[in-house]
Motif scaffolding. Structure first.
Motif, PDB file in Angstrom:
ATOM      1  N   ALA A   1       0.825  -1.201   0.000  1.00  0.00           N
ATOM      2  CA  ALA A   1       0.000   0.000   0.000  1.00  0.00           C
ATOM      3  C   ALA A   1       0.863   1.258   0.000  1.00  0.00           C
ATOM      4  CB  ALA A   1      -0.926   0.018   1.210  1.00  0.00           C
ATOM      5  N   ILE A   2       0.397   2.277  -0.699  1.00  0.00           N
ATOM      6  CA  ILE A   2       1.026   3.592  -0.685  1.00  0.00           C
ATOM      7  C   ILE A   2      -0.008   4.571  -0.142  1.00  0.00           C
ATOM      8  CG2 ILE A   2       2.024   5.444  -2.076  1.00  0.00           C
ATOM      9  CD1 ILE A   2       3.045   3.321  -4.003  1.00  0.00           C
ATOM     10  N   TYR A   3       0.342   5.210   0.967  1.00  0.00           N
ATOM     11  CA  TYR A   3      -0.609   6.057   1.679  1.00  0.00           C
ATOM     12  C   TYR A   3      -0.188   7.523   1.635  1.00  0.00           C
ATOM     13  CZ  TYR A   3      -1.972   1.623   3.933  1.00  0.00           C
ATOM     14  OH  TYR A   3      -2.375   0.343   4.196  1.00  0.00           O
ATOM     15  N   GLU A   4      -1.175   8.398   1.457  1.00  0.00           N
ATOM     16  CA  GLU A   4      -0.980   9.823   1.669  1.00  0.00           C
ATOM     17  C   GLU A   4      -1.373  10.153   3.109  1.00  0.00           C
ATOM     18  OE1 GLU A   4      -3.157  12.082  -1.205  1.00  0.00           O
ATOM     19  OE2 GLU A   4      -2.007  11.306  -2.916  1.00  0.00           O
ATOM     20  N   LEU A   5      -0.752  11.191   3.651  1.00  0.00           N
ATOM     21  CA  LEU A   5      -1.091  11.666   4.993  1.00  0.00           C
ATOM     22  C   LEU A   5      -1.412  13.153   4.944  1.00  0.00           C
ATOM     23  CD1 LEU A   5       1.554  10.051   7.390  1.00  0.00           C
ATOM     24  CD2 LEU A   5      -0.760   9.255   6.901  1.00  0.00           C
ATOM     25  N   ASP A   6      -2.169  13.614   5.930  1.00  0.00           N
ATOM     26  CA  ASP A   6      -2.383  15.046   6.123  1.00  0.00           C
ATOM     27  C   ASP A   6      -2.835  15.262   7.559  1.00  0.00           C
ATOM     28  OD1 ASP A   6      -5.709  16.034   5.479  1.00  0.00           O
ATOM     29  OD2 ASP A   6      -5.060  13.968   5.696  1.00  0.00           O
TER      30      ASP A   6
ATOM     31  N   SER B   1      -5.692  11.447   3.793  1.00  0.00           N
ATOM     32  CA  SER B   1      -5.235  10.327   4.614  1.00  0.00           C
ATOM     33  C   SER B   1      -6.326   9.308   4.911  1.00  0.00           C
ATOM     34  CB  SER B   1      -4.656  10.854   5.929  1.00  0.00           C
ATOM     35  OG  SER B   1      -5.624  11.607   6.634  1.00  0.00           O
ATOM     36  N   THR B   2      -7.458   9.384   4.202  1.00  0.00           N
ATOM     37  CA  THR B   2      -8.586   8.495   4.490  1.00  0.00           C
ATOM     38  C   THR B   2      -8.189   7.029   4.435  1.00  0.00           C
ATOM     39  OG1 THR B   2     -10.169  10.109   3.626  1.00  0.00           O
ATOM     40  CG2 THR B   2     -10.917   7.820   3.799  1.00  0.00           C
ATOM     41  N   ALA B   3      -7.456   6.622   3.411  1.00  0.00           N
ATOM     42  CA  ALA B   3      -7.075   5.216   3.263  1.00  0.00           C
ATOM     43  C   ALA B   3      -6.202   4.758   4.432  1.00  0.00           C
ATOM     44  CB  ALA B   3      -6.341   5.006   1.941  1.00  0.00           C
ATOM     45  N   PHE B   4      -5.298   5.618   4.880  1.00  0.00           N
ATOM     46  CA  PHE B   4      -4.429   5.246   5.992  1.00  0.00           C
ATOM     47  C   PHE B   4      -5.224   5.157   7.291  1.00  0.00           C
ATOM     48  CE2 PHE B   4      -1.235   6.049   9.320  1.00  0.00           C
ATOM     49  CZ  PHE B   4      -0.301   5.071   8.987  1.00  0.00           C
TER      50      PHE B   4
END
Length: 326
Positions: free
Chosen positions: A214-219, A292-295
């Motif tokens: 998985a590749i996750y974005e964060l905020d 960051s929803t997926a994370f």
């Protein structure tokens, strides 16, 4: 450097531990009960700080013996090392792609290692913008292609700020004085995350059984990111008791001229500039909003540091924030 005892705590290997993000990760990992084996580049007069549960390993990403020592007994490798300065693609790829390959190979040679976390960058989402952005995407692809038996993930943080950061601090200091230097039109939107929240995301990932690959974005949870009006309005309240902050817009043409001079100087004198034509394209890109929803769904992590609180703490207005649950 410092003595290391096998006291039953899980061991995490960490590259990039002397950088802004890596130093925060190291501290939070130890607070969360991990032992840390951290890679650093030795140089004359350099003395690394000692801490319980921290073992410094001298070497770099091109040193197989140092990487083997770094990985000894580690269950997880967090690869935080990266290059943000360079004159050409090769300068960035040497660290951001080949460094990942070297780290993965070292992790695979350590029988105890089961997991690999790459601290990438939101810039990897737009690899065509710059050599840096392209190198971060190539690093992700190198990990995916070579991970083998390792369970892996990559995290793409947006702009990271907090104590110890030298990139965004001048911008915040300027705001405190009443002036904000804004590249280009200032019409874009962007996400932010405090370094303590980034560190807590890593700790949460370590404790979660996430899907490999998985590749996750964060905020920081601020919906749809920020625009400059929001940032400057918050900064005016936090840093200037409501006094306004003047925008100093820097035209793209000037940025490109300076970047061109830097590129020529790099060729003539062999230094690695920060502002390059690619960097100009990065900082004037209009969409750096992350989600960051997926994370959050995969791990249960939640950011806790608002921009208001994080900015105040970064400029010394409040005590340090941990980003970790009470």
């Amino acid at each position: 450097m410092n003595e290391e005892l096998d006291d039953g705590r899980p061991v995490v290997a960490l590259t990039g531990a002397t950088g802004f993000i890596g130093a925060a990760l190291s501290e939070h990992l130890m607070q969360a009960g991990y032992r840390v084996r951290a890679l650093y580049r030795p140089r004359r007069g350099r003395v690394m700080p000692c801490a319980d549960g921290l073992k410094w390993i001298a070497g770099d990403l091109d040193d197989p013996e140092a990487l083997a020592e770094l990985m000894r007994g580690a269950e997880t490798l967090i690869h935080c090392a990266g290059s943000v300065r360079g004159a050409n693609r090769a300068d960035f790829d040497r660290v951001n792609e080949q460094g990942v390959i070297n780290a993965v190979e070292a992790a695979l040679r350590e029988p105890a290692c089961r997991r690999f976390l790459l601290i990438s960058s939101l810039a990897a989402r737009e690899p065509e913008l710059s050599d840096y952005a392209g190198s971060k995407r190539r690093g992700e692809r190198a990990l995916a292609a070579r991970a083998g038996r390792l369970s892996w993930a990559a995290i793409r943080p947006p702009a990271v700020y907090g104590p110890g950061d030298r990139e965004m601090l001048p911008l915040f200091q300027g705001m405190a004085r009443g002036v904000a230097a804004i590249p280009g039109s200032g019409s874009g939107r962007f996400s932010l995350i405090h370094v303590a929240d980034l560190a807590s995301a890593v700790i949460t990932w370590l404790g979660a059984g996430t899907e490999s690959g998985a590749i996750y974005e964060l905020d920081d949870g601020h919906e749809r990111g920020y625009d400059w009006d929001t940032v400057l309005g918050t900064a005016a309240q936090v840093l200037r008791d409501g006094a306004p902050i003047r925008r100093l817009k820097i035209p793209v043409a000037i940025l490109r001229t300076v970047a061109g001079v830097n590129r020529l100087g790099a060729r003539l004198f062999g230094y690695a500039p920060m502002l390059t034509p690619g960097k100009v394209r990065e900082i004037t890109h209009t969409d750096w909003v992350s989600d960051s929803t997926a994370f959050v769904q995969a791990t249960g992590w939640r950011p806790v540091v608002s921009f208001r609180d994080g900015l105040a703490q970064t400029l010394g207005k409040t005590p340090a924030l941990t980003g970790l649950p009470e």
